[in-house]
Design an enzyme around this catalytic site. Structure first.
Site, PDB file in Angstrom:
ATOM      1  CB  ALA A  29      -0.912   0.007   1.223  1.00 32.06           C
ATOM      2  CG  ASN A  30       1.590   4.479  -2.444  1.00 36.21           C
ATOM      3  OD1 ASN A  30       2.333   3.520  -2.533  1.00 36.21           O
ATOM      4  ND2 ASN A  30       1.662   5.508  -3.254  1.00 36.21           N
TER       5      ASN A  30
END
Ligand code: C5P
Length: 223
Positions: A29-30
């Site tokens: 994920a970011n």
């Protein structure tokens, strides 16, 4: 009272991170809370626009009065954005993961002694660049974000040209700024005409300021 600034306009906003599955229980994920993107969607709605928010798995709640399409991965986000065209303007505030796992496993990967798995990554589509270079359905105003930790404006200028968008909202996300996940933002608006340094303000105020600039731009264009 004055007519709302964006009455009759259709505005698309992307927000939040994307999650790219490794297996059914793990993902890449970011870091993004979705605060700034969701605030822009809310501000555009408050200004009278019809708003479509394509949101990754954000920490903040869906804004009221806005059509929200939830997407998990970059590929799903691109598909949702393409299905939402045409729009008058699009703001790409999502922090999209640059890569996804090539062959995400259908089953949970087992932890085996002495054998950590190797993940092969492949590049995700660039949603902003795809829409900015869309032949027939390019929005009249395409706005990207640039989160940088150094040479914020220089990188944003390059990014504006490389991605083919009209404006870049550039912000310094060095850990010491507290912008990431915080409520305040300090941004620079990079346009073809130059750079505007905006005063530090709440993400809600930055959103209202951006929406007002967008309304003026759309109103000023010949149709
Ligand atoms: O290249 P970089 O990721 O820094 O560019 C940031 C801008 O591009 C943001 O507006 C972001 O929403 C958009 N972007 C995108 N799709 C990607 C990567 C970035 O829309 N795959």
């Amino acid at each position: 009272a004055e007519a709302p600034l964006l009455k009759g306009r259709r505005i698309l906003v992307t927000s939040g991170p994307t999650h790219e599955p490794i297996d059914p229980v793990r993902y890449i994920a970011n870091r993004s809370s979705g605060k700034q993107g969701h605030a822009i969607a809310a501000a555009a709605r408050a200004a009278g626009a019809e708003v479509i928010l394509v949101s990754g798995p954000a920490e903040v709640a869906d804004p009221k009065g806005v059509k929200v399409i939830h997407a998990e991965t970059a590929q799903q986000m691109l598909a949702a954005v393409e299905e939402s065209l045409p729009v008058d303007a699009a703001v790409f505030a999502a922090a999209v993961a640059d890569w996804r796992v090539a062959d995400a496993s259908d089953q949970k990967i087992k932890k085996t002694a002495g054998g950590a798995p190797t993940l092969t990554l492949v590049e995700n589509p660039d949603i902003l660049a795809t829409i900015a270079r869309h032949g027939t359905l390019r929005p009249r105003l395409v706005v990207g974000f640039a989160a940088e930790t150094q040479e914020v404006v220089a990188h944003a200028r390059d990014k504006r040209l490389r991605k083919g968008c009209d404006w870049i909202v550039a912000n310094d996300v060095s850990p010491e700024t507290g912008i990431m996940g915080g409520d305040v933002n300090t941004v620079h608006l990079v346009t073809a005409a130059g750079v505007e340094d905006w005063p530090s303000a709440s993400k809600a105020e930055v959103a209202r300021h951006l929406v007002a600039r967008m309304a003026a731009e759309l109103a000023g264009e010949a149709r």
